[in-house]
Write a protein that holds these residues in place. Sequence first.
Motif, PDB file in Angstrom:
ATOM      1  N   LEU A  28       0.824  -1.206   0.000  1.00 53.00           N
ATOM      2  CA  LEU A  28       0.000   0.000   0.000  1.00 53.00           C
ATOM      3  C   LEU A  28       0.863   1.262   0.000  1.00 53.00           C
ATOM      4  CD1 LEU A  28      -2.798  -1.217   2.421  1.00 53.00           C
ATOM      5  CD2 LEU A  28      -3.010  -0.805  -0.048  1.00 53.00           C
ATOM      6  N   LEU A  29       1.979   1.228   0.726  1.00 53.27           N
ATOM      7  CA  LEU A  29       2.929   2.348   0.676  1.00 53.27           C
ATOM      8  C   LEU A  29       3.429   2.529  -0.755  1.00 53.27           C
ATOM      9  CD1 LEU A  29       5.225   1.843   3.809  1.00 53.27           C
ATOM     10  CD2 LEU A  29       3.548   3.663   3.457  1.00 53.27           C
ATOM     11  N   ASN A  30       3.792   1.423  -1.396  1.00 51.79           N
ATOM     12  CA  ASN A  30       4.271   1.470  -2.772  1.00 51.79           C
ATOM     13  C   ASN A  30       3.212   2.047  -3.701  1.00 51.79           C
ATOM     14  OD1 ASN A  30       6.610   0.277  -1.853  1.00 51.79           O
ATOM     15  ND2 ASN A  30       6.106  -1.747  -2.623  1.00 51.79           N
ATOM     16  N   ALA A  31       1.962   1.658  -3.494  1.00 53.93           N
ATOM     17  CA  ALA A  31       0.873   2.166  -4.330  1.00 53.93           C
ATOM     18  C   ALA A  31       0.738   3.679  -4.173  1.00 53.93           C
ATOM     19  CB  ALA A  31      -0.438   1.469  -3.969  1.00 53.93           C
ATOM     20  N   GLU A  32       0.860   4.165  -2.940  1.00 51.62           N
ATOM     21  CA  GLU A  32       0.791   5.612  -2.707  1.00 51.62           C
ATOM     22  C   GLU A  32       1.950   6.332  -3.389  1.00 51.62           C
ATOM     23  OE1 GLU A  32      -1.685   7.283  -1.444  1.00 51.62           O
ATOM     24  OE2 GLU A  32      -2.799   5.478  -0.882  1.00 51.62           O
ATOM     25  N   LEU A  33       3.145   5.760  -3.288  1.00 48.34           N
ATOM     26  CA  LEU A  33       4.304   6.364  -3.943  1.00 48.34           C
ATOM     27  C   LEU A  33       4.156   6.333  -5.462  1.00 48.34           C
ATOM     28  CD1 LEU A  33       7.187   4.968  -1.716  1.00 48.34           C
ATOM     29  CD2 LEU A  33       6.362   7.333  -1.795  1.00 48.34           C
TER      30      LEU A  33
END
Length: 101
Positions: A23-28
């Motif tokens: 999810l962090l990766n998706a936000e980035l």
Amino acid sequence: MTQPKKKRGNRRGTGPASRFSQLLNAELRAVVAYRRMTLRDLEEAAGVSKARLSVALNQDAAPLNTNEFEQICRALSVDPADICARAGAARKKEPEDPASA
């Protein structure tokens, strides 16, 4: 006599990214897309290799470490706490995994 294999780098693999890391990766990725940056642009701005960015952000094959995460956020001019908060909010919206209950 065979030579022992040299280790590359000094960090051990931690396995695939957890759901929160994904999810962090998706936000980035969303910020990168909004800014119309390429991985090459991000590599130059953050100082994290294009190969590492691809493995971490696009493939979710390995989680970012905190230093990489901070460098990327700084390069994107976003607050790491905001990215974490948005990823946390997205995680709360997901249905609970019955296997973890």
